[in-house]
Scaffold this motif. Structure first.
Motif, PDB file in Angstrom:
ATOM      1  N   LEU A  21     -14.029  -1.084  10.225  1.00  0.00           N
ATOM      2  CA  LEU A  21     -13.899   0.466  11.308  1.00  0.00           C
ATOM      3  C   LEU A  21     -15.227   0.106  12.057  1.00  0.00           C
ATOM      4  O   LEU A  21     -16.393  -0.842  11.679  1.00  0.00           O
ATOM      5  N   LEU A  62      -8.795   3.090  12.381  1.00  0.00           N
ATOM      6  CA  LEU A  62      -9.398   2.164  11.636  1.00  0.00           C
ATOM      7  C   LEU A  62      -8.765   0.477  12.478  1.00  0.00           C
ATOM      8  O   LEU A  62      -7.436   0.630  13.918  1.00  0.00           O
ATOM      9  N   PHE A  93     -11.612   5.946   4.647  1.00  0.00           N
ATOM     10  CA  PHE A  93     -11.779   4.698   4.359  1.00  0.00           C
ATOM     11  C   PHE A  93     -13.291   5.189   3.839  1.00  0.00           C
ATOM     12  O   PHE A  93     -14.490   5.263   4.138  1.00  0.00           O
TER      13      PHE A  93
END
Length: 111
Positions: free
Chosen positions: A30, A96, A4
């Motif tokens: 996130l 996530l 990410f």
């Protein structure tokens, strides 16, 4: 491996310099962290990103969600990302908003 990215690893210049290619990615978010700004002193990172200030994540359960991009990397590319991020950041596993699990770089002093 999924990574990410919320900062410079989304930048095409950084991707080309770090991985030798542009990466495809998908949007995700996130939670549990907040974004802060830090000063970069590593000459190699400064040359690659062109920025003296970079974003960094610190733990904050009350912070709003952080938008970013999920990148798919080979193990060799993850090692290259680790070198690029250096000692300032630590790679940690996160969940996530989409339910996917990925790595993310957070400020090393908070990991």
């Amino acid at each position: 491996m999924l990574l990410f990215s919320y900062g410079t690893l989304q930048d095409a210049r950084v991707q080309l310099a770090t991985f030798g290619r542009r990466l495809d990615g998908t949007s995700d978010t996130l939670t549990g962290y907040r974004v802060t700004t830090i000063r970069i002193h590593d000459p190699a990172v400064l040359a690659t990103s062109g920025l003296a200030e970079h974003l960094a994540l610190v733990v904050d359960p009350d912070a709003p969600p952080i938008a970013g991009t999920v990148l798919t990397l080979t193990p060799e590319e993850v090692a290259a990302a680790d070198r690029y991020e250096g000692d300032t950041y630590r790679r940690v596993a996160v969940a996530l908003a989409s339910g996917r699990h990925a790595f993310v770089y957070v400020l090393a002093t908070t990991a």
